[in-house]
Design a protein around this motif. Structure first.
Motif, PDB file in Angstrom:
ATOM      1  N   LEU A  48       9.216  20.068  27.031  1.00 46.63           N
ATOM      2  CA  LEU A  48       9.253  19.776  28.464  1.00 46.63           C
ATOM      3  C   LEU A  48       7.939  20.161  29.136  1.00 46.63           C
ATOM      4  N   GLU A  51       5.465  17.471  28.598  1.00 39.39           N
ATOM      5  CA  GLU A  51       5.782  16.323  29.461  1.00 39.39           C
ATOM      6  C   GLU A  51       5.335  16.579  30.899  1.00 39.39           C
ATOM      7  N   ASP A  55       2.812  14.343  33.103  1.00 38.73           N
ATOM      8  CA  ASP A  55       3.279  13.753  34.363  1.00 38.73           C
ATOM      9  C   ASP A  55       2.459  14.231  35.560  1.00 38.73           C
ATOM     10  N   MET A  92      17.747  16.137  34.803  1.00 35.90           N
ATOM     11  CA  MET A  92      18.390  16.337  33.502  1.00 35.90           C
ATOM     12  C   MET A  92      19.818  16.857  33.668  1.00 35.90           C
ATOM     13  N   GLN A  95      22.044  13.985  34.773  1.00 31.92           N
ATOM     14  CA  GLN A  95      22.328  13.066  33.668  1.00 31.92           C
ATOM     15  C   GLN A  95      23.342  13.680  32.705  1.00 31.92           C
ATOM     16  N   ARG A 177       7.731   9.349  22.224  1.00 30.69           N
ATOM     17  CA  ARG A 177       8.517  10.142  23.195  1.00 30.69           C
ATOM     18  C   ARG A 177       8.527   9.478  24.565  1.00 30.69           C
ATOM     19  N   ALA A 178       7.334   9.075  25.041  1.00 32.76           N
ATOM     20  CA  ALA A 178       7.241   8.482  26.380  1.00 32.76           C
ATOM     21  C   ALA A 178       8.024   7.171  26.452  1.00 32.76           C
ATOM     22  N   SER A 180      10.479   6.160  24.439  1.00 33.61           N
ATOM     23  CA  SER A 180      11.910   6.410  24.243  1.00 33.61           C
ATOM     24  C   SER A 180      12.547   6.995  25.493  1.00 33.61           C
ATOM     25  N   LYS A 181      11.822   7.912  26.143  1.00 34.01           N
ATOM     26  CA  LYS A 181      12.366   8.536  27.362  1.00 34.01           C
ATOM     27  C   LYS A 181      12.638   7.475  28.420  1.00 34.01           C
ATOM     28  N   LEU A 182      11.666   6.576  28.630  1.00 30.94           N
ATOM     29  CA  LEU A 182      11.820   5.529  29.634  1.00 30.94           C
ATOM     30  C   LEU A 182      12.967   4.583  29.272  1.00 30.94           C
ATOM     31  N   LEU A 184      15.430   5.006  27.113  1.00 28.77           N
ATOM     32  CA  LEU A 184      16.729   5.652  26.959  1.00 28.77           C
ATOM     33  C   LEU A 184      17.383   5.906  28.312  1.00 28.77           C
ATOM     34  N   GLU A 185      16.571   6.272  29.315  1.00 28.88           N
ATOM     35  CA  GLU A 185      17.136   6.472  30.655  1.00 28.88           C
ATOM     36  C   GLU A 185      17.757   5.176  31.163  1.00 28.88           C
TER      37      GLU A 185
END
Length: 197
Positions: A48, A51, A55, A92, A95, A177-178, A180-182, A184-185
């Protein structure tokens, strides 16, 4: 850690506001560890914290034209980091609460279906992310993850240095990661909508 004497902070921020990537790289070099440390203290997670670093600096670059309005850049950067961490943790938590609430409402069989769909979705998203990697990054990543080769073995097979392998892996993982994060959300939102309605 403040910017050293050879780089006047105001001049550096002026250059960044004008679009200088070199000046921004200097700013990143001097403040990256400070942002990471602050984020890690608040999250207790290296993932985190990384990230947050990405960001926060992305946001600084996007809003670079407003940098000259900031009095006390280091304090501003700390407040920005803290606010970003709190927002991320709240998001988080929301979610996770949605997923928890849904699992309580659904029968066990449906929970299993939800988890199976989610597992398949994650696998597909990671596959898509890998397919988008540049050729050599993709090759290095697949040799590491699928063939389970060590860095030195990959370097020898591809006739590149171990450090180059390390760099390719780090960049590949950041991209995956970037991406997948986008994705997956978005996927979780659609999946929750589909299962609840």
């Amino acid at each position: 850690m403040k910017i050293n004497a050879t780089h006047n902070e105001t001049e550096l921020l002026t250059e960044i506001a004008a679009g200088s990537e070199r000046a921004f790289a200097t700013l990143f070099h001097w403040y990256r560890d400070k942002v990471y440390s602050a984020a890690f203290r608040l999250t207790h997670s290296s993932f985190l914290a990384e990230e947050v670093v990405q960001d926060v600096f992305l946001k600084l670059w996007v809003k670079r034209e407003t940098l000259l309005e900031i009095a006390g850049f280091e304090d501003y950067l700390f407040i920005m980091t803290r606010n970003h961490v709190f927002s991320a943790l709240k998001r988080m938590a929301r979610q996770q609460q949605l997923v928890d609430d849904l699992q309580l409402e659904l029968p066990v069989a449906e929970n299993t279906t939800y988890n199976r769909i989610l597992d398949l979705e994650i696998a597909e998203i990671v596959h898509q992310a890998v397919e988008l990697l540049p050729a050599q990054q993709k090759q290095v990543y697949l040799m590491s993850k699928e063939q389970e080769l060590k860095r030195e073995e990959i370097a020898k097979k591809l006739r590149i240095s171990s450090e180059t392998v390390k760099t390719h892996l780090a960049r590949a993982l950041r991209h995956i990661r970037a991406y997948s994060k986008l994705k997956l959300e978005i996927s979780i939102s659609w999946l929750l909508f589909f299962l609840v309605n």
